[in-house]
Each structure stands twice: as structure tokens, then as C-alpha cells.
Design a protein around this motif. Structure first.
Motif, PDB file in Angstrom:
ATOM      1  N   ASN A 120      -1.319   8.767   5.488  1.00  0.00           N
ATOM      2  CA  ASN A 120      -1.264   8.825   4.074  1.00  0.00           C
ATOM      3  C   ASN A 120      -1.095   7.529   3.262  1.00  0.00           C
ATOM      4  OD1 ASN A 120      -1.640  11.554   3.910  1.00  0.00           O
ATOM      5  ND2 ASN A 120       0.683  12.092   3.835  1.00  0.00           N
ATOM      6  N   HIS A 121      -1.003   6.477   4.161  1.00  0.00           N
ATOM      7  CA  HIS A 121      -0.520   5.004   3.331  1.00  0.00           C
ATOM      8  C   HIS A 121      -2.054   4.657   2.868  1.00  0.00           C
ATOM      9  CE1 HIS A 121      -0.223   0.794   3.443  1.00  0.00           C
ATOM     10  NE2 HIS A 121       1.163   1.055   3.372  1.00  0.00           N
ATOM     11  N   PRO A 122      -2.018   3.747   1.729  1.00  0.00           N
ATOM     12  CA  PRO A 122      -3.231   3.529   1.191  1.00  0.00           C
ATOM     13  C   PRO A 122      -4.365   2.807   1.897  1.00  0.00           C
ATOM     14  CG  PRO A 122      -1.252   3.004  -0.325  1.00  0.00           C
ATOM     15  CD  PRO A 122      -0.639   3.723   0.889  1.00  0.00           C
ATOM     16  N   THR A 123      -3.809   2.149   2.909  1.00  0.00           N
ATOM     17  CA  THR A 123      -4.591   1.396   3.946  1.00  0.00           C
ATOM     18  C   THR A 123      -5.551   2.305   4.706  1.00  0.00           C
ATOM     19  OG1 THR A 123      -2.909  -0.421   4.047  1.00  0.00           O
ATOM     20  CG2 THR A 123      -4.739  -0.613   5.702  1.00  0.00           C
ATOM     21  N   MET A 181      -6.073   5.657   4.104  1.00  0.00           N
ATOM     22  CA  MET A 181      -7.025   6.277   3.217  1.00  0.00           C
ATOM     23  C   MET A 181      -8.119   5.397   2.919  1.00  0.00           C
ATOM     24  SD  MET A 181      -7.850   6.222  -0.264  1.00  0.00           S
ATOM     25  CE  MET A 181      -6.801   5.237  -0.927  1.00  0.00           C
ATOM     26  N   LEU A 182      -8.183   4.180   2.629  1.00  0.00           N
ATOM     27  CA  LEU A 182      -9.305   3.538   2.381  1.00  0.00           C
ATOM     28  C   LEU A 182     -10.137   3.143   3.600  1.00  0.00           C
ATOM     29  CD1 LEU A 182      -7.507   0.387   0.274  1.00  0.00           C
ATOM     30  CD2 LEU A 182      -9.195   1.895  -0.664  1.00  0.00           C
ATOM     31  N   ALA A 183      -9.547   3.121   4.722  1.00  0.00           N
ATOM     32  CA  ALA A 183     -10.075   2.995   6.023  1.00  0.00           C
ATOM     33  C   ALA A 183     -11.217   4.445   6.223  1.00  0.00           C
ATOM     34  CB  ALA A 183      -9.341   2.987   7.304  1.00  0.00           C
ATOM     35  N   ARG A 184     -10.714   5.469   5.729  1.00  0.00           N
ATOM     36  CA  ARG A 184     -11.412   6.477   5.785  1.00  0.00           C
ATOM     37  C   ARG A 184     -12.856   6.665   4.911  1.00  0.00           C
ATOM     38  NH1 ARG A 184      -6.849   9.303   4.955  1.00  0.00           N
ATOM     39  NH2 ARG A 184      -5.570   9.646   6.424  1.00  0.00           N
ATOM     40  N   LEU A 227     -16.118  -1.102  -0.351  1.00  0.00           N
ATOM     41  CA  LEU A 227     -14.992  -0.308  -0.986  1.00  0.00           C
ATOM     42  C   LEU A 227     -14.917  -0.636  -2.434  1.00  0.00           C
ATOM     43  CD1 LEU A 227     -12.001  -0.997   1.820  1.00  0.00           C
ATOM     44  CD2 LEU A 227     -13.117   1.113   1.089  1.00  0.00           C
ATOM     45  N   VAL A 262     -13.218   9.881  -0.847  1.00  0.00           N
ATOM     46  CA  VAL A 262     -12.377   8.871  -1.360  1.00  0.00           C
ATOM     47  C   VAL A 262     -13.033   7.878  -2.035  1.00  0.00           C
ATOM     48  CG1 VAL A 262     -11.423   6.680  -0.019  1.00  0.00           C
ATOM     49  CG2 VAL A 262     -11.133   8.878   1.194  1.00  0.00           C
ATOM     50  N   TYR A 306      -4.271  -3.435  -0.251  1.00  0.00           N
ATOM     51  CA  TYR A 306      -3.941  -2.628   1.098  1.00  0.00           C
ATOM     52  C   TYR A 306      -5.249  -2.660   1.975  1.00  0.00           C
ATOM     53  CZ  TYR A 306      -0.178  -0.864  -1.633  1.00  0.00           C
ATOM     54  OH  TYR A 306       1.127  -0.571  -2.574  1.00  0.00           O
ATOM     55  N   TRP A 307      -6.350  -3.119   1.721  1.00  0.00           N
ATOM     56  CA  TRP A 307      -7.399  -3.369   2.573  1.00  0.00           C
ATOM     57  C   TRP A 307      -7.304  -4.825   3.123  1.00  0.00           C
ATOM     58  CZ3 TRP A 307     -10.091  -0.585   5.822  1.00  0.00           C
ATOM     59  CH2 TRP A 307     -11.137  -1.192   6.424  1.00  0.00           C
ATOM     60  N   GLN A 342      -5.207  -6.666   2.734  1.00  0.00           N
ATOM     61  CA  GLN A 342      -3.754  -7.038   3.029  1.00  0.00           C
ATOM     62  C   GLN A 342      -3.215  -8.536   2.536  1.00  0.00           C
ATOM     63  OE1 GLN A 342      -1.787  -4.856   5.018  1.00  0.00           O
ATOM     64  NE2 GLN A 342      -3.422  -3.640   4.963  1.00  0.00           N
ATOM     65  N   PRO A 396      -5.734  13.295   2.852  1.00  0.00           N
ATOM     66  CA  PRO A 396      -4.712  13.123   2.642  1.00  0.00           C
ATOM     67  C   PRO A 396      -4.183  12.175   1.603  1.00  0.00           C
ATOM     68  CG  PRO A 396      -4.949  13.142   4.943  1.00  0.00           C
ATOM     69  CD  PRO A 396      -6.164  13.101   4.365  1.00  0.00           C
ATOM     70  N   ALA A 397      -3.512  12.580   0.603  1.00  0.00           N
ATOM     71  CA  ALA A 397      -3.150  11.684  -0.439  1.00  0.00           C
ATOM     72  C   ALA A 397      -2.274  10.623  -0.074  1.00  0.00           C
ATOM     73  CB  ALA A 397      -2.547  12.268  -1.670  1.00  0.00           C
ATOM     74  N   PRO A 398      -2.430   9.250  -0.696  1.00  0.00           N
ATOM     75  CA  PRO A 398      -1.577   8.113  -0.175  1.00  0.00           C
ATOM     76  C   PRO A 398      -0.394   8.257  -0.609  1.00  0.00           C
ATOM     77  CG  PRO A 398      -3.016   7.281  -2.145  1.00  0.00           C
ATOM     78  CD  PRO A 398      -3.327   8.843  -1.688  1.00  0.00           C
ATOM     79  N   LYS A 399       0.579   7.954   0.261  1.00  0.00           N
ATOM     80  CA  LYS A 399       2.188   8.110  -0.202  1.00  0.00           C
ATOM     81  C   LYS A 399       2.572   6.709  -0.897  1.00  0.00           C
ATOM     82  CE  LYS A 399       4.219  11.023   3.308  1.00  0.00           C
ATOM     83  NZ  LYS A 399       4.812  10.803   4.501  1.00  0.00           N
TER      84      LYS A 399
END
Lengths: 481, 169
Positions: free
Chosen positions: A4-7, A9-12, B27, B106, B125-126, B128, B166-169
Motif C-alpha cells: 500500500n505504499h505509494p512507491t 502502487m506506482l510500480a504497479r 508515470l 493506477v 515516491y518513484w 525517491q 490497494p490504496a496507498p497508506k
């Protein structure tokens, strides 16, 4: 990491295998080299321009050698450290009417003059465009093309757009008609070439409207990316045209031509307008004050400006101040408040949107004050077109209702309502301004000057303004997004 | 010789960065055709300034350019919509259905974010990047980066709450 981490999720969103790419490294190297040479040529040109004698000698040498500058482009690009669309200028002095503005007027006279003659706006071309169009205006006395520096608010004045605005000023007989031809030179910042609603609350602002504006018909929109880096956009409204050319350095030219949506008729083909527009040069303009908008303020939509509103709202204004007078009288026996009037204020550079207010003046009997009472002014502001509070780090109010003063603009909260107080020390007393912002969206403000010895302090004024009743208005009529 | 050396350095840089730049651009825009266009433009500008790029600073520099090109593209989105349909549109069909659906959900959610929020989220987040590095790329303050990424994560959480992703936490 977890799923569920944004990283993750983006990877998906990325497939396991990437599709074959179209990246052409040889072309990148070739194009990159050309861009580098153009940059060097532009730098060389810029430095030569500052040394006229040397420049003339160099140009002569170039002609002698038969070797023009390599890969010179009339449209050198500019690099910004930020997205200029999400940037703007402070509210200050619009660009001057000399220098580039004069050159712009001359170029416009040269390129668009034949169209104006053909359409019958001008009887003839100026004899000497360079001479006759060199002071920010061009053409005959009955239809003069004038250029002025202009600023236009972005997001209700949070930032400003800057331009040189050119329009025809028609002779007396035709003054009621809008200018059939306008040409604006936009400095980079605060606008987008993408068609969209042209409104003070939309940021960045759109140079071309995608909605019906001359008639009730939506325009026919078209765009073209030119090989030289420019982009041309047009909106054909049938009886009128809008056209924009965006240059690689972030400037733009916007032309509008009304062939006859109203009484007068100035026939022209859209292609002739775009040909003239594309014949205009790129201008290198001063963007030193351009700064990014870091966070757009959320401003409630303003009211449309209408001349009729103050009269139509007179009864509501009177009822509002009558109720306010009772509240004032309760705290200051013998106080008087005259019947209020409705008034509207417009934004710098924008005459189509307004804020609405009810205003009245009165007197407060104060111990130690003038025998006729202490003069004060009351102003209610209806919801719409402003932000509660005070823009404390600026010298202009921007979208905020309260104009900041350099010495004081304090914000507090009283009973859940935001209160802004301003105090100015005078030679013989104090000037106070208190503004209370109600959660329903309206605000009330009282200003007064209290001489030394008069028994009225800021706290008493805050209590008074906080006790004022809501103004009379129709909440359903308040503009909404 | 100097020019050849410059080109060799740049080719090595492209070889090392190519895939990660494409993923970053994808992205941002959600379309491989446009992603490659963004990367091509960013690399072209980067090579044009190669002599001025500090050693080791090229990856951050090219991402900054790419981000600006993307934001400019978004401003001219209407122009792009007029272009012929993209040539990668049919490539999803040979993928397992769930994976494709998951990915498209997504991307659809990312599409609903404002451009600057989307870029901030992806940089943080991608790619980093730290808050400070993201602020440098976006040309804004660290406070803006924090608020933009917080809003973006919150928005994604809401958008993906009822999806299979799944939603991000």
C-alpha cells in the motif's frame, strides 16, 4: 515497503516489459548540437548588439566573406527554472510604453497595415511606418492603432500577467463599437495557449476562449506546431477570429479580428490574419520580475460587474445598515449611521468581475472625543471574490479583502471568527480599522480615527464590529464554482 | 576529439538512464508515445547543455528538464489531443487481464491529479528524491513539496479506495 505504499502502487503502473522505444540518440545528438550552436550564436548576437560600432563592422565582414551566421534562428528559446504558466509578476507598474512597445507598434503597423487598408479601416498605409509608428501608436487619426503596457490579474490578483496591448481607437462616430482589431504581445508568465474559459478565477489564464464569445456559436478551434518551434492556435467564431502564436522564448502574440459580428463590417479571411501574425518577429522582453506561484490561493468566485447592481441592491444596502445602526446604538447610545449604499469594486486590469459591498458613514459619541461625535465608516462585503485575512508579507492586497499596511495588520480570532485589526499611530491619536470575517462568507469593517484623549480603544471597536448583524443578501445568488 | 569524447559520455549516460527516464516519463503522462517524446526532448536539451552540466549532476538535471517539458505539454494538452492516436494503445491486450486492469486503474487515478501534484508524487515516491531535491526540480519551496505530496497521496487513497488496487497508506 508494503503493497500500500505509494512507491509500490506506482510500480504497479509500470509493465514488466517496456514497449520498444522511439528514442533516437543520433537525432538527439544532432538536434542538441544545433541547439548549442544556436545558443552560442544568440549569445554572440546579444553581446554584439551592445557594441554598435563593432556590430556594424562584424556584419560588414560577414557579408564580405559570404558566410552568414551558422544556424541562426529568428526564434531562440528561453529557459526558465520553473513552468512559466504557473508564474506571474507582482502588481506594480505595467510594462512601459516605450522601447519594445514602440517597436511592437511599428511591426504591427507594417504587417497588419495592409489588412487594415484592405478591410477599409485605414484609408491608406502610413507613409513611413518607422517614422509614423515609432511612439507606440500607428495609423490615421480616425482609426489609430495604439499600444499600451497592461497588467491583468491572475487568480484575483495573486499574481499579474504583463503584456503590450494594441487596439484600434476609432473616430468619434464609431466609438461605441469595440475595436475590430486587437493585437497583444504577452510576456511569459501566467497564461496558457490551451483554449479554455477566459476568467479572472481561472489560472493560468487562457489566451483563447473555447466558448462562444462573439456570438452564441462555439468557435472552431485548430492548432499547428510549426517546424521553427512556434505554435499557432486559432478560434474561428464565424464573424470573428482569435489567433495566438506562441514563441520558443515563452512570449506570445494574440490577435483578434471582428469582421462584423456587430454593426460595422471589416471583411478578412482567417488565413490573411494568421499570415500577418506569423510574419511578426519574436520579442525579447524583460522577465526579471517573473516568479513561480508556489501555492494558488483558494478564492471564492467574484460577481460579474454590472452597472445596474448598485441601484438594484439599494434596498438591501439600506436594510443592512439600518440593522447595523441598531446594533451600534445598543453599544454607543446616541450613535448615528446614515443609510447605506451598494457599491462594487473591480480588480486592477479587469473590469468584468467585481466585489460587492454596502457602505455607510456615521458618528459615535465618545467621552473625550469631538462634540459632534467620532466619525466612522462601515463597510459590509458580500461573499465572493476575496480571501479572508490580510496578505501580511506584501504591499498589495492581492486576493485578500484587507489591504495590508506596512506598520500593522494583525490577525486574531474572536468567537470562531477571524478578526483583522490595523492600527496606525497619528500625530494626535490613532487610526483603527477592524474587519470581522463571518464563517458564512461575509465581512464587516469599521474604520475610524481616534484623537488622543478620546475614550475608545481597539478592543471596544472589535466588540462593536463583532456585534454587527449579517448584511441582507440572497445567499443563493452568490457566485459558485 | 573533444566533441567525440562529449558524445561518448552522453551515449553512455543515455544507455544508463534510458529505461528509468522512460518509466519516469510514463508515470508522468501515462502514455508511452508521449513518454518517449518527453524523454527525447529532455535528452536533446540536456545534450545541448552537456558542457555546462556538472559531473554527476546530469541525472537530476535531465529529470528537471523532463518535468518542465511535461508541465509545458500539459499546458498545451489541447494541442496534443489533436495528434493522431498513439501507436502503443493496443499493446495491453497480450497482458494478463488483471495486471492490465490494475495498471490502468493506477494510471486513471494518476490522471485525476493536477499536473504538479502528480509530478511531485512521482519524484518523491518513484524517483525517491528527498523533499529538498524535489523542491529543486519543481522550482518551489519544501513546504509546497510536502503539501503537494500529502494531497496527492490522500487523493490517490480516495480514488483507489473502491478499486482492485490497494490504496496507498
Amino acid at each position: 515497503m508494503n503493497g500500500n505504499h505509494p512507491t509500490d502502487m506506482l510500480a504497479r503502473a509500470i509493465p514488466d516489459e517496456l514497449p520498444p522505444d522511439r528514442i533516437d540518440v543520433e537525432r538527439i545528438i544532432g538536434d542538441g548540437d544545433r541547439a548549442r550552436r544556436r545558443h552560442r550564436a544568440a549569445l554572440a548576437g546579444a553581446s554584439l548588439a551592445g557594441v554598435a560600432v563593432l556590430a556594424a563592422a562584424t556584419a560588414f565582414a560577414v557579408v564580405q566573406n559570404g558566410a552568414p551566421p551558422e544556424e541562426a534562428t529568428p526564434y531562440p528559446a528561453a529557459a526558465f527554472e520553473f513552468d512559466p504558466a504557473m508564474a506571474g509578476y507582482p502588481e506594480e507598474v505595467p510594462p512601459g510604453e516605450t522601447g519594445e512597445g514602440d517597436r511592437f507598434a511599428g511591426d504591427a503597423g507594417e504587417r497588419f497595415g495592409p489588412l487594415l487598408v484592405e478591410a477599409g479601416v485605414w484609408s491608406d498605409l502610413p507613409e513611413d511606418v518607422g517614422e509614423d509608428c515609432g511612439d507606440g501608436s500607428c495609423g490615421s487619426a480616425d482609426a489609430e492603432f495604439r499600444v499600451v503596457g497592461q497588467q491583468l490579474p491572475g487568480n484575483y490578483g495573486q499574481v499579474y500577467l504583463r503584456s503590450y496591448a494594441g487596439a484600434l481607437f476609432l473616430a468619434q462616430a464609431a466609438q461605441t463599437e469595440p475595436s475590430p482589431f486587437t493585437l497583444d504581445l504577452m510576456l511569459p508568465g501566467g497564461w496558457t495557449a490551451e483554449p479554455g474559459p477566459d476568467a479572472i478565477g481561472v489560472f493560468p489564464r487562457h489566451l483563447i476562449s473555447d466558448k462562444a464569445s462573439y456570438t452564441d456559436q462555439d468557435p472552431l478551434l485548430a492548432s499547428e506546431e510549426l517546424d521553427d518551434g512556434r505554435t499557432l492556435l486559432t478560434a474561428d467564431h464565424g464573424c470573428a477570429y482569435d489567433a495566438v502564436v506562441v514563441y520558443p522564448n515563452g512570449t506570445a502574440l494574440r490577435a483578434s479580428w471582428n469582421t462584423g459580428c456587430e454593426r460595422l463590417h471589416y471583411p478578412l479571411e482567417l488565413a490573411a490574419l494568421t499570415d500577418a501574425l506569423l510574419a511578426m518577429p519574436q520579442y525579447d522582453l524583460d522577465t526579471a520580475d517573473l516568479a513561480p506561484v508556489e501555492e494558488l490561493l483558494e478564492v471564492s468566485p467574484a460577481w460579474p460587474y454590472t452597472e445596474e447592481w448598485p441601484e438594484a441592491a439599494a434596498a438591501d444596502a439600506a436594510a443592512s445598515t439600518e440593522a447595523a445602526a441598531l446594533a451600534v446604538e445598543e453599544r454607543f447610545s446616541g450613535a448615528e449611521l446614515a443609510e447605506g449604499a451598494a457599491e462594487q469594486t473591480v480588480f486592477t486590469g479587469e473590469l468584468t468581475a467585481a466585489r460587492r459591498h454596502y457602505a455607510a458613514a456615521g458618528t459615535l459619541p465618545v467621552e473625550g472625543g469631538p462634540s459632534a461625535g467620532l466619525d466612522f465608516s462601515l463597510r459590509y462585503s458580500l461573499p465572493g471574490g476575496w480571501v479572508a485575512g490580510c496578505w501580511t508579507d506584501r504591499s498589495t492586497p492581492g486576493p485578500y479583502l484587507v489591504s495590508p499596511t506596512l506598520d500593522d495588520c494583525a490577525e486574531t480570532e474572536v468567537d470562531g471568527r477571524t478578526v483583522v485589526t490595523q492600527t496606525t499611530v497619528l500625530e494626535d491619536g490613532h487610526a483603527y480599522a477592524v474587519t470581522v470575517f463571518d464563517p458564512d462568507g461575509w465581512a464587516a469593517r469599521i474604520e475610524t480615527s481616534v484623537p488622543a484623549g478620546a475614550e475608545l480603544d481597539l478592543e471596544a471597536l472589535v466588540d462593536l464590529v463583532a456585534a454587527l448583524p449579517a448584511p441582507v443578501y440572497d445567499p443563493d445568488a452568490v457566485p459558485a464554482d | 576529439v573533444k566533441n567525440q569524447q562529449r558524445q561518448a559520455e552522453f551515449r553512455a549516460f543515455v544507455a544508463a538512464q534510458r529505461d528509468s527516464l522512460r518509466k519516469y516519463a510514463y508515470l508522468l503522462c501515462g502514455d508511452w508515445y508521449e513518454a518517449d517524446d518527453l524523454v527525447q526532448k529532455a535528452l536533446t536539451r540536456c545534450f545541448g547543455a552537456w558542457n555546462r552540466v556538472e559531473p554527476g549532476g546530469a541525472p537530476a538535471y535531465v529529470r528537471k528538464i523532463l518535468t518542465n517539458v511535461y508541465l509545458s505539454h500539459r499546458r498545451l494538452e489541447w494541442v496534443r489531443r489533436e495528434r493522431a492516436s498513439d501507436e502503443f494503445g493496443e499493446q495491453e491486450t497480450d497482458r494478463p487481464h488483471d495486471e492490465v486492469e490494475n495498471r490502468l486503474e493506477v494510471l486513471a487515478a494518476l490522471d485525476l491529479l493536477p499536473s504538479r501534484q502528480r509530478a511531485t508524487l512521482i519524484l518523491r515516491y518513484w524517483e525517491q528524491l528527498s523533499v529538498e531535491e524535489t523542491a529543486a526540480v519543481m522550482g518551489c519551496t519544501t513546504g509546497t513539496v510536502k503539501s503537494q505530496s500529502s494531497k496527492a497521496v490522500q487523493k490517490l487513497k480516495e480514488l483507489l479506495a473502491h478499486s482492485t488496487v490497494p490504496a496507498p497508506k
